[in-house]
Design a protein around this motif. Structure first.
Motif, mmCIF file in Angstrom:
data_model
loop_
_atom_site.group_PDB
_atom_site.id
_atom_site.type_symbol
_atom_site.label_atom_id
_atom_site.label_comp_id
_atom_site.label_asym_id
_atom_site.label_seq_id
_atom_site.Cartn_x
_atom_site.Cartn_y
_atom_site.Cartn_z
ATOM 1 N N LEU A 70 0.812 -1.214 0.000
ATOM 2 C CA LEU A 70 0.000 0.000 0.000
ATOM 3 C C LEU A 70 0.844 1.261 0.000
ATOM 4 C CD1 LEU A 70 -2.947 -0.876 2.422
ATOM 5 C CD2 LEU A 70 -2.826 -1.079 -0.058
ATOM 6 N N LYS A 71 2.016 1.204 0.636
ATOM 7 C CA LYS A 71 2.876 2.386 0.678
ATOM 8 C C LYS A 71 3.266 2.826 -0.720
ATOM 9 C CE LYS A 71 7.356 4.030 2.361
ATOM 10 N NZ LYS A 71 8.585 3.680 3.112
ATOM 11 N N VAL A 72 3.632 1.890 -1.566
ATOM 12 C CA VAL A 72 4.032 2.209 -2.933
ATOM 13 C C VAL A 72 2.826 2.670 -3.749
ATOM 14 C CG1 VAL A 72 4.963 1.244 -5.082
ATOM 15 C CG2 VAL A 72 5.980 0.623 -2.887
ATOM 16 N N THR A 213 -5.815 -13.309 4.046
ATOM 17 C CA THR A 213 -4.604 -13.303 3.226
ATOM 18 C C THR A 213 -4.198 -11.882 2.876
ATOM 19 O OG1 THR A 213 -5.141 -15.461 2.265
ATOM 20 C CG2 THR A 213 -3.569 -14.082 1.065
ATOM 21 N N SER A 214 -5.168 -11.060 2.489
ATOM 22 C CA SER A 214 -4.875 -9.670 2.152
ATOM 23 C C SER A 214 -4.289 -8.929 3.346
ATOM 24 C CB SER A 214 -6.152 -8.975 1.672
ATOM 25 O OG SER A 214 -5.916 -7.610 1.384
ATOM 26 N N LEU A 215 -4.870 -9.127 4.516
ATOM 27 C CA LEU A 215 -4.380 -8.447 5.719
ATOM 28 C C LEU A 215 -2.988 -8.931 6.107
ATOM 29 C CD1 LEU A 215 -7.687 -8.464 7.803
ATOM 30 C CD2 LEU A 215 -6.570 -6.470 6.760
ATOM 31 N N VAL A 216 -2.751 -10.249 5.980
ATOM 32 C CA VAL A 216 -1.433 -10.798 6.307
ATOM 33 C C VAL A 216 -0.365 -10.230 5.376
ATOM 34 C CG1 VAL A 216 -0.030 -12.899 6.284
ATOM 35 C CG2 VAL A 216 -2.268 -12.920 7.370
ATOM 36 N N LEU A 217 -0.678 -10.148 4.089
ATOM 37 C CA LEU A 217 0.281 -9.610 3.122
ATOM 38 C C LEU A 217 0.577 -8.139 3.399
ATOM 39 C CD1 LEU A 217 -0.971 -11.260 -0.193
ATOM 40 C CD2 LEU A 217 1.080 -11.835 1.110
ATOM 41 N N HIS A 218 -0.469 -7.385 3.737
ATOM 42 C CA HIS A 218 -0.264 -5.967 4.055
ATOM 43 C C HIS A 218 0.615 -5.816 5.297
ATOM 44 C CE1 HIS A 218 -4.246 -4.969 1.823
ATOM 45 N NE2 HIS A 218 -3.226 -4.987 1.005
ATOM 46 N N ALA A 219 0.319 -6.610 6.332
ATOM 47 C CA ALA A 219 1.103 -6.541 7.565
ATOM 48 C C ALA A 219 2.548 -6.966 7.317
ATOM 49 C CB ALA A 219 0.464 -7.438 8.633
ATOM 50 N N HIS A 220 2.720 -8.028 6.520
ATOM 51 C CA HIS A 220 4.069 -8.514 6.210
ATOM 52 C C HIS A 220 4.883 -7.431 5.520
ATOM 53 C CE1 HIS A 220 6.977 -11.786 5.103
ATOM 54 N NE2 HIS A 220 7.270 -10.899 4.176
ATOM 55 N N ALA A 222 4.385 -4.193 5.523
ATOM 56 C CA ALA A 222 4.609 -3.054 6.418
ATOM 57 C C ALA A 222 5.760 -3.346 7.393
ATOM 58 C CB ALA A 222 3.340 -2.753 7.195
ATOM 59 N N MET A 223 5.825 -4.567 7.915
ATOM 60 C CA MET A 223 6.882 -4.912 8.864
ATOM 61 C C MET A 223 8.253 -4.983 8.187
ATOM 62 S SD MET A 223 5.074 -7.620 11.506
ATOM 63 C CE MET A 223 4.186 -8.572 10.279
ATOM 64 N N VAL A 224 8.290 -5.456 6.932
ATOM 65 C CA VAL A 224 9.566 -5.491 6.209
ATOM 66 C C VAL A 224 10.074 -4.066 5.999
ATOM 67 C CG1 VAL A 224 10.648 -6.004 3.994
ATOM 68 C CG2 VAL A 224 9.167 -7.692 5.070
ATOM 69 N N TYR A 225 9.168 -3.173 5.544
ATOM 70 C CA TYR A 225 9.572 -1.773 5.353
ATOM 71 C C TYR A 225 10.021 -1.143 6.676
ATOM 72 C CZ TYR A 225 8.215 -1.174 0.474
ATOM 73 O OH TYR A 225 8.152 -1.252 -0.896
ATOM 74 N N ASP A 226 9.295 -1.461 7.748
ATOM 75 C CA ASP A 226 9.642 -0.895 9.057
ATOM 76 C C ASP A 226 11.034 -1.339 9.491
ATOM 77 O OD1 ASP A 226 8.884 0.452 11.643
ATOM 78 O OD2 ASP A 226 9.195 -1.595 12.380
#
Length: 230
Positions: A70-72, A213-220, A222-226
């Motif tokens: 979502l950030k991109v 699945t959508s929420l897990v991918l978004h969280a994943h 976000a945590m990688v970017y963080d």
């Protein structure tokens, strides 16, 4: 508001043929993230204009075809709002398309309906730009495989092949892809356990699995970017 308008339910039905995993809750999630801002009627109901629908189609296309976080996507939308053209992105090309360009690389995403990808072995090698030996290596490690019960490759296989080819340019080989696969297997197992209570109702189970699945991918993502920013 000039022009036709749609309710959130009508928008979902309009886009559902091109985005099978779309749900009302997903559209609302994108609204809470600030990516969509439809007008509200005095009664509180959402009113989606044609521009809102096309904006949503753009977001969903970026997620489905390029797995962009979502950030991109938000950055691209901000550029579009300023009248600028977002940067080009890697997008697998269907067999035979864009033969004068490097396989697997196209320009900016243009929201449009796309048929499911079904490729034989030769088409997969050609579309992804990898060699036969590279594909054999990916298959040996079970990183790429045909669709279950079929003899053709789908969207997921193409995306893995393209990613593997590009990652090799940065020194990341099959071992790194295997680590990603192991992480994906853990996440898939977690999702399956969560969906299990709904197994008696297949339609509901599919909806829950899609949303989780959508929420897990978004969280994943976000945590990688963080982690990379610290």
């Amino acid at each position: 508001m000039a022009g036709p308008v749609w309710s959130i339910g009508q928008v979902m039905k309009l886009l559902k043929p091109d985005f099978a995993d779309l749900s009302i809750s997903k559209i609302r999630f994108l609204e809470t993230e600030g990516l969509l801002s439809p007008e509200r009627a005095p009664s509180g109901y959402r009113k989606y204009a044609e521009s809102d629908v096309e904006r949503l189609r753009y977001i969903l296309t970026c997620q489905r075809d390029n797995f962009q976080p979502l950030k991109v996507i938000r950055e691209h939308l901000e550029m579009l709002d300023r009248g600028e053209e977002p940067p080009s992105v890697d997008q697998p090309a269907p067999p035979g398309a864009g033969s004068d360009k490097e396989p697997g690389v196209q320009g900016p995403v243009i929201p449009q309906p796309r048929a499911p990808i079904r490729m034989n072995r030769r088409e997969l090698v050609r579309a992804s730009g990898i060699t036969e030996a590279h594909l054999v290596e990916l298959e040996r490690h079970q990183l790429v495989r045909t669709k279950r019960g079929h003899d053709w490759y789908g969207q997921e296989a193409l995306m893995v092949c393209v990613a593997s080819r590009r990652l090799r340019e940065y020194g990341m080989d099959t071992r790194h892809i295997r680590a990603m696969r192991q992480a994906a297997e853990r996440e898939a197992g977690m999702i399956e356990q969560t969906v299990l209570p709904h197994a008696r109702h297949p339609q509901r189970a599919n909806q829950v699995a899609t949303e989780i699945t959508s929420l897990v991918l978004h969280a994943h993502a976000a945590m990688v970017y963080d982690l990379l920013q610290h």
